[in-house]
Design an enzyme around this catalytic site. Structure first.
Site, PDB file in Angstrom:
ATOM      1  N   ARG A  91       0.811  -1.230   0.000  1.00 31.37           N
ATOM      2  CA  ARG A  91       0.000   0.000   0.000  1.00 31.37           C
ATOM      3  C   ARG A  91       0.836   1.268   0.000  1.00 31.37           C
ATOM      4  O   ARG A  91       0.385   2.327   0.424  1.00 31.37           O
ATOM      5  CB  ARG A  91      -0.956   0.033   1.198  1.00 31.37           C
ATOM      6  CG  ARG A  91      -1.915  -1.129   1.198  1.00 31.37           C
ATOM      7  CD  ARG A  91      -3.089  -0.905   2.119  1.00 31.37           C
ATOM      8  NE  ARG A  91      -3.878  -2.120   2.113  1.00 31.37           N
ATOM      9  CZ  ARG A  91      -3.591  -3.179   2.871  1.00 31.37           C
ATOM     10  NH1 ARG A  91      -2.579  -3.133   3.703  1.00 31.37           N
ATOM     11  NH2 ARG A  91      -4.338  -4.250   2.782  1.00 31.37           N
ATOM     12  N   LYS A 107       2.028  11.632 -10.666  1.00 28.49           N
ATOM     13  CA  LYS A 107       1.149  10.737 -11.431  1.00 28.49           C
ATOM     14  C   LYS A 107       1.918   9.473 -11.793  1.00 28.49           C
ATOM     15  O   LYS A 107       3.004   9.552 -12.361  1.00 28.49           O
ATOM     16  CB  LYS A 107       0.685  11.403 -12.730  1.00 28.49           C
ATOM     17  CG  LYS A 107      -0.408  12.427 -12.557  1.00 28.49           C
ATOM     18  CD  LYS A 107      -0.902  12.874 -13.937  1.00 28.49           C
ATOM     19  CE  LYS A 107      -1.949  13.967 -13.821  1.00 28.49           C
ATOM     20  NZ  LYS A 107      -2.374  14.451 -15.153  1.00 28.49           N
ATOM     21  N   GLU A 110       8.580  20.141 -24.906  1.00 26.50           N
ATOM     22  CA  GLU A 110       7.965  20.447 -23.602  1.00 26.50           C
ATOM     23  C   GLU A 110       8.617  21.684 -22.992  1.00 26.50           C
ATOM     24  O   GLU A 110       7.956  22.491 -22.343  1.00 26.50           O
ATOM     25  CB  GLU A 110       8.109  19.265 -22.641  1.00 26.50           C
ATOM     26  CG  GLU A 110       7.583  17.926 -23.167  1.00 26.50           C
ATOM     27  CD  GLU A 110       6.063  17.768 -23.099  1.00 26.50           C
ATOM     28  OE1 GLU A 110       5.376  18.669 -22.557  1.00 26.50           O
ATOM     29  OE2 GLU A 110       5.568  16.743 -23.610  1.00 26.50           O
ATOM     30  N   LYS A 142       6.479  23.393 -13.387  1.00 26.83           N
ATOM     31  CA  LYS A 142       5.643  22.207 -13.194  1.00 26.83           C
ATOM     32  C   LYS A 142       5.281  22.058 -11.718  1.00 26.83           C
ATOM     33  O   LYS A 142       4.133  21.816 -11.362  1.00 26.83           O
ATOM     34  CB  LYS A 142       6.351  20.957 -13.709  1.00 26.83           C
ATOM     35  CG  LYS A 142       5.625  19.671 -13.348  1.00 26.83           C
ATOM     36  CD  LYS A 142       4.974  18.955 -14.497  1.00 26.83           C
ATOM     37  CE  LYS A 142       4.012  17.870 -14.003  1.00 26.83           C
ATOM     38  NZ  LYS A 142       4.007  16.662 -14.792  1.00 26.83           N
ATOM     39  N   GLU A 168      -5.697  18.086 -10.947  1.00 27.01           N
ATOM     40  CA  GLU A 168      -6.169  18.593 -12.224  1.00 27.01           C
ATOM     41  C   GLU A 168      -7.616  19.090 -12.191  1.00 27.01           C
ATOM     42  O   GLU A 168      -8.471  18.653 -12.946  1.00 27.01           O
ATOM     43  CB  GLU A 168      -6.009  17.520 -13.314  1.00 27.01           C
ATOM     44  CG  GLU A 168      -5.984  18.119 -14.704  1.00 27.01           C
ATOM     45  CD  GLU A 168      -5.182  17.306 -15.722  1.00 27.01           C
ATOM     46  OE1 GLU A 168      -4.449  16.379 -15.319  1.00 27.01           O
ATOM     47  OE2 GLU A 168      -5.297  17.646 -16.901  1.00 27.01           O
ATOM     48  N   ARG A 209      -3.901  22.927 -13.637  1.00 22.37           N
ATOM     49  CA  ARG A 209      -2.969  21.928 -14.149  1.00 22.37           C
ATOM     50  C   ARG A 209      -3.186  21.691 -15.639  1.00 22.37           C
ATOM     51  O   ARG A 209      -2.287  21.230 -16.346  1.00 22.37           O
ATOM     52  CB  ARG A 209      -3.076  20.605 -13.358  1.00 22.37           C
ATOM     53  CG  ARG A 209      -1.923  19.645 -13.615  1.00 22.37           C
ATOM     54  CD  ARG A 209      -1.805  18.548 -12.547  1.00 22.37           C
ATOM     55  NE  ARG A 209      -0.763  17.585 -12.926  1.00 22.37           N
ATOM     56  CZ  ARG A 209      -0.210  16.689 -12.101  1.00 22.37           C
ATOM     57  NH1 ARG A 209      -0.602  16.614 -10.851  1.00 22.37           N
ATOM     58  NH2 ARG A 209       0.716  15.857 -12.523  1.00 22.37           N
ATOM     59  N   ASN A 212      -1.208  20.991 -20.428  1.00 26.24           N
ATOM     60  CA  ASN A 212      -1.628  20.243 -21.623  1.00 26.24           C
ATOM     61  C   ASN A 212      -1.617  21.093 -22.885  1.00 26.24           C
ATOM     62  O   ASN A 212      -2.148  20.684 -23.916  1.00 26.24           O
ATOM     63  CB  ASN A 212      -3.026  19.667 -21.415  1.00 26.24           C
ATOM     64  CG  ASN A 212      -2.983  18.454 -20.513  1.00 26.24           C
ATOM     65  OD1 ASN A 212      -2.018  17.694 -20.529  1.00 26.24           O
ATOM     66  ND2 ASN A 212      -3.997  18.300 -19.695  1.00 26.24           N
ATOM     67  N   HIS A 232      -1.318  19.590 -26.310  1.00 14.78           N
ATOM     68  CA  HIS A 232      -1.524  18.152 -26.171  1.00 14.78           C
ATOM     69  C   HIS A 232      -2.867  17.662 -26.700  1.00 14.78           C
ATOM     70  O   HIS A 232      -3.032  16.476 -26.954  1.00 14.78           O
ATOM     71  CB  HIS A 232      -1.346  17.718 -24.711  1.00 14.78           C
ATOM     72  CG  HIS A 232       0.092  17.672 -24.266  1.00 14.78           C
ATOM     73  ND1 HIS A 232       0.916  18.777 -24.305  1.00 14.78           N
ATOM     74  CD2 HIS A 232       0.864  16.657 -23.791  1.00 14.78           C
ATOM     75  CE1 HIS A 232       2.125  18.442 -23.859  1.00 14.78           C
ATOM     76  NE2 HIS A 232       2.119  17.157 -23.544  1.00 14.78           N
ATOM     77  N   HIS A 274      -1.962  14.673 -28.800  1.00 14.47           N
ATOM     78  CA  HIS A 274      -2.360  13.290 -28.500  1.00 14.47           C
ATOM     79  C   HIS A 274      -3.071  12.664 -29.684  1.00 14.47           C
ATOM     80  O   HIS A 274      -2.879  11.489 -30.000  1.00 14.47           O
ATOM     81  CB  HIS A 274      -3.285  13.250 -27.279  1.00 14.47           C
ATOM     82  CG  HIS A 274      -2.551  13.388 -25.978  1.00 14.47           C
ATOM     83  ND1 HIS A 274      -3.109  13.990 -24.871  1.00 14.47           N
ATOM     84  CD2 HIS A 274      -1.309  13.003 -25.615  1.00 14.47           C
ATOM     85  CE1 HIS A 274      -2.230  13.973 -23.874  1.00 14.47           C
ATOM     86  NE2 HIS A 274      -1.122  13.391 -24.310  1.00 14.47           N
ATOM     87  N   HIS A 292       6.118  11.642 -29.039  1.00 13.18           N
ATOM     88  CA  HIS A 292       5.229  12.501 -28.268  1.00 13.18           C
ATOM     89  C   HIS A 292       5.570  13.996 -28.461  1.00 13.18           C
ATOM     90  O   HIS A 292       4.706  14.801 -28.787  1.00 13.18           O
ATOM     91  CB  HIS A 292       5.309  12.120 -26.791  1.00 13.18           C
ATOM     92  CG  HIS A 292       4.531  13.013 -25.892  1.00 13.18           C
ATOM     93  ND1 HIS A 292       3.150  13.013 -25.862  1.00 13.18           N
ATOM     94  CD2 HIS A 292       4.931  13.965 -25.005  1.00 13.18           C
ATOM     95  CE1 HIS A 292       2.746  13.921 -24.990  1.00 13.18           C
ATOM     96  NE2 HIS A 292       3.807  14.512 -24.457  1.00 13.18           N
TER      97      HIS A 292
END
Ligand SMILES: NC(=O)c1ccc[n+]([C@@H]2O[C@H](COP(=O)([O-])OP(=O)(O)OC[C@H]3O[C@@H](n4cnc5c(N)ncnc54)[C@H](O)[C@@H]3O)[C@@H](O)[C@H]2O)c1
Ligand SMILES: [Zn+2]
Length: 360
Positions: free
Chosen positions: A119, A141, A183, A225, A235, A239, A243, A246, A250, A263
């Site tokens: 955990r 994340k 980025e 960041k 988010e 946040r 993106n 993106h 994406h 990417h």
């Protein structure tokens, strides 16, 4: 050492950045409550991992290396299971730290393992790609992919520590390096006009991967960041500015089956589309669009891609988890260093942008 502190509910990260940091890890590493831990290593970094294990040893930690095959396919539940079973077999404990040594792939995978084993055990990131140093290693994340889609399984688990050495980028393949620069330019456009100017001014050093110039770049990007994540960990709103580029990016990745475009390349194209939309809507000037275009190109990134199917891109965008009420929402620049998020845009305008960026 440059240091950034990221505080969120229930913990936080210390981010340390310095050219050459990897060869003096033992000086900066805190004592852990357990004398044993694991280092999850990208297969391309097997050799360098030996050095890291040795450094950790000098800091009093017996670190067991677990090497995973390079490539996005390793970011899977089955690799996670193998790693979890390895940790269990070695009887690692609640206080045993797990280190990620690699790019975003290993960082996401090792973070997932660290957050689920018993955990949750302490997690440390040692990012080795530009993308991971400025983005993936920060924010907590974690993820693995499913055959149904990327990053569909994951958790939030903040690394205690992020140890960033820009000198390791020397061996990074050039396409990955350029992808990371997309980025970096993104951070300039969304939040830091000075960073944008610094990249422009220091292009030669940055393209030559000069560790000192990179230290400055990585520090500035990581700071942005961390600040954004600290204000909005899950988010809710802000946040979303990360993106930028993106939404279209994406979709371009998906249409290329995730191998035609890296990417970062897709994000560069997405930033171009977003800036075009912003200009169309009267939010940004043509000079803003031109400045971004010039810098992306100078970084070796694509800004136009002939013959990509616009229909498919639009369809892929509609599948994105960020679509609300059927309207596509965008992060759009107002000028270099400032964006607006959550802007709903008519399909016609999106199509015009795609016509400009992916045709011709
Ligand atoms: N958690 C987040 O917030 C977040 C954010 C962005 C991206 N990501 C994830 O990050 C992943 C992409 O990360 P990436 O671009 O770092 O890719 P990656 O980790 O797959 O690394 C790219 C390639 O570079 C190699 N490599 C890594 N470091 C090297 C070095 N120093 N020298 C030589 N080769 C090296 C790797 O073996 C690999 O072949 C994706 O899975 C993406 O979903 C996560
Ligand atoms: Zn990205």
């Amino acid at each position: 050492v440059r240091e950034i502190t990221l505080k969120v509910a229930g913990g936080g990260s210390r981010i340390l950045i310095e050219a050459g940091l990897l060869s003096r890890l033992h000086e900066v590493l805190p004592r852990f409550e357990s004398a044993r831990g694991a280092v999850i290593v990208d297969g391309h970094l097997r050799r360098a991992a030996g050095r890291v294990v040795k450094e950790l040893g000098e800091a009093g930690l017996v670190a067991l290396p677990f090497v995973v095959p390079p490539g996005e396919r390793s970011k899977s539940l089955s690799t996670a299971e193998k790693l979890l079973r390895g940790l269990a077999r070695e009887r690692l404990e609640r206080a045993s730290p797990v280190f990620a040594f690699g790019g975003g792939m290993v960082g996401d995978l090792a973070g997932f393992v660290a957050s689920t084993y018993l955990r949750g055990v302490p997690f440390v990131q040692i990012p080795t790609t530009l993308l991971a140093q400025v983005d993936a290693s920060i924010g907590g994340k974690t993820a693995v992919n499913l055959p149904e889609g990327k990053n569909l399984v994951g958790t939030f688990h903040q690394p205690r520590l992020v140890l960033t050495d820009p000198a390791v980028l020397e061996t990074l393949p050039s396409r990955d390096y350029a992808g990371g620069l997309a980025e970096v330019v993104k951070y300039g456009v969304i939040a830091d006009a000075e960073l944008f100017a610094f990249i422009d001014r220091s292009l030669k050093a940055i393209l030559g991967r000069d560790p000192r110039a990179l230290e400055e770049v990585v520090y500035r990007c990581a700071s942005i960041k961390a600040e954004v994540v600290q204000k909005d960990e899950r988010e809710g709103g802000l946040r979303a500015i990360l993106n930028y580029g993106h939404t279209v990016g994406h979709a371009i990745e998906a249409v290329g089956d995730f191998h035609r475009w890296h990417h970062g390349e897709a994000v560069a194209l997405g930033m171009e589309a977003a800036a075009f939309i912003a200009m169309r809507l009267g939010l940004a000037s043509v000079e803003t669009l031109a400045a971004q275009n010039r810098l992306l190109k100078a970084c070796g990134l694509p800004t136009r891609a002939a013959g990509l199917p616009r229909r498919d891109i639009l369809r892929a965008m509609r599948h994105d988890k960020k679509v609300k009420n059927g309207r596509l929402r965008f992060v759009l620049p107002e000028r270099i260093g400032r964006v607006r998020h959550g802007v709903e845009v008519e399909d016609e305008v999106v199509e015009a942008a795609l016509r400009a960026v992916v045709s011709r």
